[in-house]
Design an enzyme around this catalytic site. Sequence first.
Site: not given
Ligand code: BG6
Length: 509
Positions: A67, A116, A202, A259, A264, A360
């Site tokens: 934007r 968007f 990821h 999260d 993950h 964390k």
């Molecule tokens: C993200 C979370 O998906 O993954 C974050 O939103 C987290 O809070 C992060 O810090 C951790 O990823 P990595 O690759 O640093 O382990």
Amino acid sequence: MENIIASAVSQVGDSGTENAPRRCPPGSFVIFGGGGDLTHRLLLPAIYNLACAGLLDDGFSVVAVDRADLTDAQLRQSMYVALENFVARRGAEAVALRADIWDWLAPRIRYVRGDFEIGQTYQDISTIVGDRNCIFYLAVAALFFGPIVDRLGEAGLVREGRNAFRRVIVEKPFGHDLPSAIALNTRLLDTLTEQQIYRIDHYLGKETVQNILALRFSNGFFEPLWNRQNIDHVQITAAETVGVEQRARFYEGTGAVRDMVPNHVMQLLAMTAMEAPISFDADAVRNEKTKVLDAIHTLSPDDVVRGQYAAGTVGGTEVPGYRQEPGVDPHSLTETYVAMKFQIDNWRWAGVPFYVRTGKRLAARKTEIAIHFKSAPYALFRDTPVDRLAPNIMVMHIQPTEGVTMQFSAKIPGPAVRLGGVRMKFDYAEWFSEGPSTGYETLIYDCMIGDATLFQRADNIEAGWRAVQPVLDWGQDSQTLALYTAGSEGPKAADALLARDHRHWLKIG
Ligand code: BG6
């Protein structure tokens, strides 16, 4: 799913190019949120790395949609700076940004300024991409996922031609609970086919996560032991030292469970516990993942410990508690830590707990999977000074150290039979010259060649949410929140979770 950067590089020096990864087909990589942080910090560096490895076609282009009022030249300039920073961050192996690559890439970057939610934006994109292959990457806040895909559909942008694919990559978070994930899947599937949707986690871009399958299934000696007869329990840890950073607004309504766990942590658990797929074909792998996640026994409140960090010291620096962080409610009940005991109800794993913890502001940054084997029978040692046999532990280190260690007992030299714990270590960096990786190279490359193995199918996502949904249903008010000091190993209640079963966590720090 291979280390395409490293194998592209090593193939140059090898005798043949038979196994060299093929170049991506030509096409446009359209990024919604193209002016943002994810694009600058990770996506563009990954594209740069793919270009350095010679994997992009001359007909490749990037179309950034956002934007902000920017020109092509201004966007290219900010991307140039981002790439310079990225290259500089590589430390010892830092080399200057490759001018030949930048000269190749820069003219291929275009900017589309637009909202968007407005049709004109999509017409502007259509004018640029024409009828070529296209990937639409949704690097935007989750609330835009549905609307963007709706508009892409209305504009005819996701209609595949005979020789042109149209794919959509969806970032995390995919929903905020099971019903919303199902609703989002339904909405996307109104416009797209499942084969067109690439849901990113990821963690699956991390080499060491991909290596879990390679390790388990390319070696003869792990798999026969990988079951309830030989394994006592599994510990999965994803510990961070960072706090909530600048993300309080997002994190307050999210918390550690949403999260990290359905995505993950569940990926790590699925890779560790799944049956061998019949091939690396995307659906074969994803079928097995869903099967194992579907076998997770419903959690009960006794299986879960939620925690929140209080002020403390991390890496020698004093840090505030979560409730004192900017943007956080001083009475917040959001968890920044969770430990859970999962049971998988199938023939391989019945009775083997999978303890997971993530948080964390813990003592160290460390992601690892520890397989604790059952102890050997003690009988032989009863007349020796050895009073107990230590269990064997195999640890798959995901990050920051990348490798595998095995812990076992050996005889301490000397006349008496005494045992000492020893450790055998495989370190990725010692064996392989790693490719320069942000973790996104493989994911982008795989999407461009149409390999969805490392992406999540609708049922994978839903199975992950289903496993944690009880915790979300109980609500914050009814669950205890254990405070832990920043920089510590986590709340005491998490130790009690294992102590109850006569076990203890491996140390984080
Ligand atoms: C993200 C979370 O998906 O993954 C974050 O939103 C987290 O809070 C992060 O810090 C951790 O990823 P990595 O690759 O640093 O382990």
